[in-house]
Design a protein around this motif. Structure first.
Motif, PDB file in Angstrom:
ATOM      1  N   GLY A 103       1.853   0.860  -9.261  1.00 57.47           N
ATOM      2  CA  GLY A 103       1.201  -0.056  -8.961  1.00 57.47           C
ATOM      3  C   GLY A 103       2.976  -0.821  -8.530  1.00 57.47           C
ATOM      4  N   ILE A 104       4.091  -0.314  -9.575  1.00 59.83           N
ATOM      5  CA  ILE A 104       5.409  -1.029  -8.780  1.00 59.83           C
ATOM      6  C   ILE A 104       5.447  -0.739  -7.477  1.00 59.83           C
TER       7      ILE A 104
ATOM      8  N   CYS B 152       3.576  -0.787  -4.580  1.00 63.00           N
ATOM      9  CA  CYS B 152       2.169  -1.575  -4.160  1.00 63.00           C
ATOM     10  C   CYS B 152       3.173  -2.749  -4.165  1.00 63.00           C
ATOM     11  N   PHE B 153       3.188  -3.427  -5.146  1.00 65.01           N
ATOM     12  CA  PHE B 153       4.185  -4.659  -5.556  1.00 65.01           C
ATOM     13  C   PHE B 153       4.616  -4.983  -4.843  1.00 65.01           C
TER      14      PHE B 153
ATOM     15  N   LEU C 194       4.390  -5.106  -0.275  1.00 62.04           N
ATOM     16  CA  LEU C 194       4.040  -6.087  -0.522  1.00 62.04           C
ATOM     17  C   LEU C 194       4.500  -8.031  -0.555  1.00 62.04           C
ATOM     18  N   GLY C 195       5.577  -7.374  -1.553  1.00 60.17           N
ATOM     19  CA  GLY C 195       6.483  -8.286  -1.400  1.00 60.17           C
ATOM     20  C   GLY C 195       7.415  -8.423  -0.159  1.00 60.17           C
TER      21      GLY C 195
ATOM     22  N   PHE D 190       4.443 -15.583  -8.446  1.00 59.27           N
ATOM     23  CA  PHE D 190       4.742 -14.111  -9.341  1.00 59.27           C
ATOM     24  C   PHE D 190       6.690 -13.646  -9.327  1.00 59.27           C
ATOM     25  N   ASN D 191       7.348 -14.451  -8.373  1.00 60.97           N
ATOM     26  CA  ASN D 191       8.583 -14.120  -8.420  1.00 60.97           C
ATOM     27  C   ASN D 191       9.502 -15.350  -9.931  1.00 60.97           C
TER      28      ASN D 191
END
Length: 256
Positions: A230-231, A233-234, A237-238, A17-18
């Protein structure tokens, strides 16, 4: 390598992802720098922005700076997350977690600020629009004309506010009452309706831009909240994945 299946899964997810964020951030940063410093592309975009997108040309440089800022931050975050996961570096993962915390706190602060200062912000917005109306001239009109065309409105709270404008008070054009951007198709009839203040005009956008734009924001607030959520939540999680990796990393990959 990271110890435990959960840590390994976190490591691979962070890398994939990153890496994508790193590439996207670099792309945005490159585009922003290109727009800002390449005069040839600025001249080409100027006509496109004005004629095809119906935007004032002075939005190009602010858009370039916004891309540079956003791209630079995403590039740094993605780089630290990707390389930190590959090397299992506590330092880089710490920077990555810090960047995500900044994003989440900024969203939270913005939400609280908007909720507390909503009335004051609406008044400030009205004041700004009214200032644009009062300073309106045919030769200096790009911002207000764009707003009125896009949202099909006229003035801040009412089209009659244009009687306070520089253009109306100077009387350079006797038939001028409101800008053409306040009209639908028949400009002459539109000007007459504005002059007579017809209650239900057919060619004049009679509703004020302040009300129309606020209604638009309220209508689309679900989309804005969804994107912000959404941002967030990401980011959460990150932070969780990076924290798991930090707790289960091996000493072999340390840079410290």
């Amino acid at each position: 390598m990271a110890e435990g299946n959960c840590a390994k899964c976190s490591r691979y997810l962070l890398i994939v992802f990153n890496f994508l964020f790193w590439v996207c951030g670099g792309g945005l940063l490159g585009i922003g720098l290109w727009l800002r410093f390449d005069n040839d592309i600025y001249k080409k975009l100027e006509d496109t922005v004005q004629l095809e997108l119906d935007l004032p040309s002075d939005v190009i440089y602010p858009a370039a700076y916004a891309l540079i800022a956003a791209g630079g931050f995403i590039f740094l975050t993605g780089f630290c997350g990707c390389c930190g996961a590959i090397r299992e570096s506590f330092c880089m993962l710490g920077v990555y977690i810090t960047c995500l915390i900044i994003v989440i706190l900024a969203e939270l602060a913005a939400g609280i600020y908007l909720a507390i200062q909503r009335a004051d912000l609406e008044d400030m917005f009205h004041t700004h629009l009214l200032s644009e109306v009062r300073n309106y001239t045919i030769d200096n009109n790009s911002s207000m004309d764009y707003i009125q065309k896009q949202f099909q409105c006229c003035g801040s709270r009412n089209y009659s506010e244009y009687e306070e404008s520089i253009q109306f008070r100077t009387g350079q054009e006797s038939s001028w009452v409101v800008p053409e951007s306040c009209c639908k198709s028949n400009i002459a009839k539109c000007q007459k309706e504005a002059e007579l203040r017809v209650e239900f005009p057919s060619q004049l956008y009679s509703e004020g831009c302040h009300t129309v734009i606020l209604d638009w924001f309220i209508t689309n607030s679900a989309v804005l909240v969804g994107v912000a959520g959404g941002i967030a939540c990401f980011g959460i999680l990150g932070i969780i994945f990076a924290s798991i990796l930090c707790r289960n990393r091996t000493e072999y990959y340390d840079w410290e």
